[in-house]
Design an enzyme around this catalytic site. Structure first.
Site, mmCIF file in Angstrom:
data_model
loop_
_atom_site.group_PDB
_atom_site.id
_atom_site.type_symbol
_atom_site.label_atom_id
_atom_site.label_comp_id
_atom_site.label_asym_id
_atom_site.label_seq_id
_atom_site.Cartn_x
_atom_site.Cartn_y
_atom_site.Cartn_z
ATOM 1 N N GLU A 91 0.659 -0.833 -0.064
ATOM 2 C CA GLU A 91 -0.263 0.157 0.257
ATOM 3 C C GLU A 91 0.868 1.035 -0.143
ATOM 4 O OE1 GLU A 91 -3.336 -0.227 0.031
ATOM 5 O OE2 GLU A 91 -4.038 -1.802 0.275
ATOM 6 N N HIS A 109 -8.625 2.213 -0.698
ATOM 7 C CA HIS A 109 -9.630 1.817 1.202
ATOM 8 C C HIS A 109 -9.563 3.213 1.850
ATOM 9 C CE1 HIS A 109 -10.735 -2.255 3.735
ATOM 10 N NE2 HIS A 109 -8.746 -1.189 4.992
#
Length: 138
Positions: A91, A109
């Protein structure tokens, strides 16, 4: 599941199947599991090879649950119809080849960053502080 569910299956008139049977029969597989030793790379080449060619994978839990290279290969070779991910092994994601696949829907997210979620978390923290210190809600 690692928890016995007979009471639920009896209540709702459903049957339990093995993980393999579920993978082979499902049109959509949506992952909602914590990242543990049991779930780390749960979705790997073996898992993906058992899915129907018309099936879709959705992961909104944790990135390392899906072995990203295996998923990329399955999508590229059209072994599964598609996938939607809002979590990635790394990420933010940096695999532009994966992100550019037409049968992948990547999303951020950030559901917890919605205005309603932020307000609810703030209000919950305030309510817990009030309860702890014994003050009223006014």
């Amino acid at each position: 599941d690692i928890v016995e569910k007979n009471h639920l299956t009896d209540t709702y008139d459903v049957i339990q199947v093995t993980k393999e049977a579920l993978i082979q029969a499902a049109d959509f597989i949506s992952l909602h599991v914590p990242l543990t030793d049991l779930t780390n790379q749960l979705v790997n080449e073996s898992f993906l090879s058992q899915m129907k060619a018309s099936a879709f994978l959705i992961n909104t839990s944790r990135g390392p649950i899906v072995e990203q290279e295996a998923l990329k290969a399955a999508l590229q070779d059209q072994k599964i119809a598609g996938a939607a991910l809002d979590v990635f092994e790394l990420e933010p994601p940096d695999d532009l080849e994966l992100l550019g696949l037409p049968n992948l829907i990547p999303t951020p997210h950030i559901g917890g960053n919605a205005e309603e979620a932020v307000l609810a978390m703030g209000r919950s923290a305030i309510d817990h502080l009030r309860k702890f210190f014994g003050t009223s809600n006014t």
